[in-house]
Design an enzyme around this catalytic site. Structure first.
Site, PDB file in Angstrom:
ATOM      1  N   ARG A  38       4.984   6.739  13.899  1.00  0.00           N
ATOM      2  CA  ARG A  38       4.716   6.994  12.472  1.00  0.00           C
ATOM      3  C   ARG A  38       3.965   8.305  12.307  1.00  0.00           C
ATOM      4  NH1 ARG A  38       0.287   6.305   9.421  1.00  0.00           N
ATOM      5  NH2 ARG A  38       0.379   5.339   7.364  1.00  0.00           N
TER       6      ARG A  38
ATOM      7  N   ASP B  33       0.252   5.153   1.690  1.00  0.00           N
ATOM      8  CA  ASP B  33      -0.558   5.515   2.857  1.00  0.00           C
ATOM      9  C   ASP B  33      -1.780   6.377   2.528  1.00  0.00           C
ATOM     10  OD1 ASP B  33       0.728   4.061   4.848  1.00  0.00           O
ATOM     11  OD2 ASP B  33       2.364   5.512   4.903  1.00  0.00           O
TER      12      ASP B  33
ATOM     13  N   HIS C 117       4.624   0.210   0.142  1.00  0.00           N
ATOM     14  CA  HIS C 117       5.390  -0.514   1.151  1.00  0.00           C
ATOM     15  C   HIS C 117       4.574  -1.665   1.721  1.00  0.00           C
ATOM     16  CE1 HIS C 117       3.192   2.630   3.304  1.00  0.00           C
ATOM     17  NE2 HIS C 117       3.266   1.882   4.393  1.00  0.00           N
TER      18      HIS C 117
ATOM     19  N   HIS D 293       0.834  -1.219   0.000  1.00  0.00           N
ATOM     20  CA  HIS D 293       0.000   0.000   0.000  1.00  0.00           C
ATOM     21  C   HIS D 293       0.860   1.256   0.000  1.00  0.00           C
ATOM     22  CE1 HIS D 293       0.892  -0.698   4.258  1.00  0.00           C
ATOM     23  NE2 HIS D 293       0.550   0.543   4.515  1.00  0.00           N
TER      24      HIS D 293
HETATM   25  C1  SIN Z   1       3.006   1.147   7.736  1.00  0.00           C
HETATM   26  O1  SIN Z   1       2.563   0.349   6.918  1.00  0.00           O
HETATM   27  O2  SIN Z   1       2.691   2.332   7.690  1.00  0.00           O
HETATM   28  C2  SIN Z   1       3.958   0.684   8.815  1.00  0.00           C
HETATM   29  C3  SIN Z   1       5.089  -0.091   8.290  1.00  0.00           C
HETATM   30  C4  SIN Z   1       5.829  -0.884   9.333  1.00  0.00           C
HETATM   31  O3  SIN Z   1       5.384  -1.002  10.482  1.00  0.00           O
HETATM   32  O4  SIN Z   1       6.895  -1.398   8.998  1.00  0.00           O
END
Ligand code: SIN
Length: 261
Positions: free
Chosen positions: A252, A95, A237, A93
């Site tokens: 985050r 974000d 990611h 995905h």
């Molecule tokens: C996310 O997908 O925003 C987090 C990625 C992660 O925890 O590595």
């Protein structure tokens, strides 16, 4: 500041303390972010205020539309180990694409990570676009995908009746680099507008495979104190689990973006 390339995308910026940036560092960091799509800073010691200060290099810190932030810092979400079964980021995905103006950048800072597992994979959507079959490229040019927030809404205990959708181009142009990137995410896209559901499904499956080909990927193995910043306009990611009950705690934050075109 030195730059070390990491793979098909991604670069590590070394010899830098992000709490002591000089005026000269800023354009280099910004340019590296545009050039490499994923930038990595190791051995940092960042509290939530530092993280918010650094995020200003990319825009205004956003409050997540669904998940609640940490105390006194609503813009920062804490990601913890909720177990393999409840690990919600193990899918490709970009974000928050279910918003009209999805965030440009995401900053992910590791407070405590396991020795094994918990890698994050990043895939270049510039490369995915460039490498796409020419006929598919031209038949999908100008087409829109329908993104929905229903998944995250239900995860957070919301009512599916409140789910909303937005439309974004399947190929988005990066507003700063001018390059085109594939922009459909398995997590949030429901269908392609103006195609019947079987055809939409068939093409989305092809595009998802394309988005996550091995040769477009940089795999980040975390150490405590890493800050990774990625460009949601050119990267998808995937957060692997594989660390059992071990602790994995991250902060985050995302920054403001614009309507994809
Ligand atoms: C996310 O997908 O925003 C987090 C990625 C992660 O925890 O590595």
């Amino acid at each position: 500041m030195d730059i070390k390339e990491l793979g098909p995308i991604g670069a590590e910026l070394t010899n830098l303390d992000l709490t002591q940036l000089s005026k000269e560092d800023i354009p280099h960091i910004r340019q590296s972010f545009l050039d490499y799509s994923v930038i990595v800073f190791r051995n940092q010691n960042l509290n939530p205020i530092d993280l918010k200060n650094i995020s200003r290099l990319w825009g205004k810190a956003l409050i997540h539309p669904v998940f609640k932030g940490i105390e006194n810092h609503p813009e920062i979400i804490e990601i913890r180990n909720y177990g393999e079964k409840y690990h919600t980021n193990a899918h490709w995905h970009s974000d928050v694409t279910f918003e009209e103006c999805p965030p440009d950048a995401t900053l992910l800072y590791s407070l405590e990570v396991p020795e094994e597992g918990g890698d994050t994979l990043f895939s270049s959507q510039y490369l995915a676009y460039e490498d796409l079959d020419m006929d598919l490229k031209s038949s999908l040019s100008g087409k829109l995908a329908i993104h929905s927030n229903i998944g995250v809404l239900m995860l957070s205990g919301g009512d599916p009746k409140d789910a909303k959708t937005v439309e974004h181009p399947i190929f988005r142009e990066h507003p700063e680099t001018g390059k085109k990137a594939l922009y459909v995410t398995e997590a949030f896209v429901k269908s392609i507008k103006d195609l019947d559901s079987a055809e939409s499904r068939r093409i989305l499956d092809l595009l998802y495979k394309q988005a996550s080909k091995e040769e477009f990927i940089y795999r980040h193995k975390w150490s405590n104190g890493d800050l990774v910043v990625w460009d949601n306009r050119s990267v998808q990611h995937y957060a692997e689990h594989g660390y059992g009950d071990a602790t994995r705690t991250m902060h985050r934050l995302t920054t403001s973006g614009s309507k994809p075109f």
